[in-house]
Write a protein that holds these residues in place. Structure first.
Motif, short mmCIF file in Angstrom:
data_model
loop_
_atom_site.label_atom_id
_atom_site.label_comp_id
_atom_site.label_asym_id
_atom_site.label_seq_id
_atom_site.Cartn_x
_atom_site.Cartn_y
_atom_site.Cartn_z
N LEU A 1 14.10 4.62 -2.98
CA LEU A 1 13.83 4.60 -1.89
C LEU A 1 12.16 3.61 -2.58
O LEU A 1 11.68 3.81 -3.72
N GLY A 2 11.40 3.45 -1.49
CA GLY A 2 10.46 2.82 -2.37
C GLY A 2 9.18 2.19 -1.24
O GLY A 2 9.54 2.52 0.66
N TRP A 3 8.05 1.64 -1.71
CA TRP A 3 6.93 1.27 -0.28
C TRP A 3 6.66 -0.37 -0.72
O TRP A 3 6.74 -0.58 -1.02
N PHE A 4 6.45 -0.87 0.46
CA PHE A 4 6.29 -2.32 0.94
C PHE A 4 5.19 -2.35 1.50
O PHE A 4 5.01 -1.53 2.12
N ARG A 5 4.63 -3.67 1.11
CA ARG A 5 3.33 -3.54 2.51
C ARG A 5 3.16 -5.26 2.77
O ARG A 5 3.84 -6.42 2.02
N GLN A 6 2.37 -5.21 4.64
CA GLN A 6 1.51 -6.67 5.08
C GLN A 6 1.01 -6.84 4.88
O GLN A 6 0.39 -6.07 5.80
N ALA A 7 0.11 -7.75 5.20
CA ALA A 7 -1.18 -7.56 5.33
C ALA A 7 -0.94 -8.96 6.43
O ALA A 7 -0.53 -10.25 6.04
N PRO A 8 -1.96 -9.07 7.13
CA PRO A 8 -1.83 -9.89 7.70
C PRO A 8 -2.11 -11.63 7.65
O PRO A 8 -2.69 -12.06 6.81
N GLY A 9 -1.74 -12.48 7.57
CA GLY A 9 -1.29 -13.77 6.79
C GLY A 9 -0.39 -13.98 5.86
O GLY A 9 -0.21 -15.03 5.67
N LYS A 10 0.26 -12.76 5.82
CA LYS A 10 0.83 -13.31 4.54
C LYS A 10 2.46 -12.16 4.58
O LYS A 10 2.48 -11.08 5.40
N GLU A 11 2.69 -12.75 2.96
CA GLU A 11 4.24 -12.24 3.79
C GLU A 11 4.47 -10.54 3.12
O GLU A 11 3.91 -9.90 1.96
N ARG A 12 5.51 -9.81 3.54
CA ARG A 12 5.67 -8.47 3.09
C ARG A 12 6.30 -8.43 1.44
O ARG A 12 6.68 -9.16 0.98
N GLU A 13 5.28 -7.88 0.53
CA GLU A 13 6.01 -7.97 -0.75
C GLU A 13 6.49 -6.41 -0.91
O GLU A 13 5.39 -5.36 -0.14
N GLY A 14 7.01 -5.64 -2.50
CA GLY A 14 7.06 -4.61 -3.54
C GLY A 14 6.10 -4.42 -3.35
O GLY A 14 5.17 -4.75 -4.49
N VAL A 15 5.66 -2.97 -3.11
CA VAL A 15 4.94 -2.08 -3.76
C VAL A 15 5.01 -1.55 -5.22
O VAL A 15 4.99 -1.26 -6.33
N SER A 16 6.41 -0.62 -4.33
CA SER A 16 6.31 0.51 -5.86
C SER A 16 8.37 0.78 -5.13
O SER A 16 8.55 0.57 -3.70
N CYS A 17 8.73 1.16 -5.86
CA CYS A 17 10.16 2.03 -5.46
C CYS A 17 10.22 2.89 -6.80
O CYS A 17 9.86 2.92 -7.55
N TYR B 1 9.11 2.00 -10.82
CA TYR B 1 8.46 0.77 -10.85
C TYR B 1 7.42 0.70 -10.19
O TYR B 1 7.09 0.53 -8.74
N TYR B 2 6.36 -0.51 -10.48
CA TYR B 2 5.19 -0.68 -9.85
C TYR B 2 5.46 -2.19 -9.87
O TYR B 2 5.33 -2.72 -10.27
N ALA B 3 4.24 -2.69 -8.64
CA ALA B 3 4.00 -3.98 -8.69
C ALA B 3 3.10 -3.78 -9.35
O ALA B 3 2.11 -3.32 -9.42
N ASP B 4 2.34 -5.06 -10.12
CA ASP B 4 1.60 -5.31 -11.60
C ASP B 4 -0.40 -4.61 -10.44
O ASP B 4 -0.57 -4.81 -11.42
#
Length: 116
Positions: free
Chosen positions: A34-50, A59-62
């Motif tokens: 299971l995990g969480w991703f996020r996407q801000a306007p004008g940016k690609e979706r990135e992994g946050v944590s799983c 695991y966490y993004a820096d």
């Protein structure tokens, strides 16, 4: 088959906290990562944590290490993301993800806005 519904997003001031929840239906997620991703306007979706299904290792993004905490409650078929010390750059649409081998399921997203 699997439906994921996120909740807990909202508007918060810098330095504040939010807890996101993702509740699943349609299948038991004990064996899913299971995990969480996020996407801000004008940016690609990135992994946050799983968090893994085998031993529950997180695991966490820096960018969020030391501030965010992921957890899962298999009895409730739910994954959480506790977000502390929020920054304006954390503003994004946050998506829940469940993965089993090559199969991925996604929620519709919940908006997190960090602004003073």
């Amino acid at each position: 088959q699997v439906q994921l519904v996120e909740s807990g997003g909202g508007l918060v001031q810098p330095g504040g906290s939010l807890r996101l929840s993702c509740a699943a239906s349609g299948s038991n997620l004990d064996y899913y990562s299971l995990g969480w991703f996020r996407q801000a306007p004008g940016k690609e979706r990135e992994g946050v944590s799983c968090i893994t299904s085998t031993d529950g290792s997180p695991y966490y993004a820096d960018s969020v290490k030391g501030r965010f905490t992921i957890s899962r409650d298999n009895a409730k078929n739910t994954v959480y993301l506790q977000m502390n010390s929020l920054k304006p750059e954390d503003t994004a649409l946050y998506y829940c993800n469940a993965r089993l081998f090559a199969v991925n399921y996604w929620g519709q997203g919940t908006q997190v806005t960090v602004s003073s």
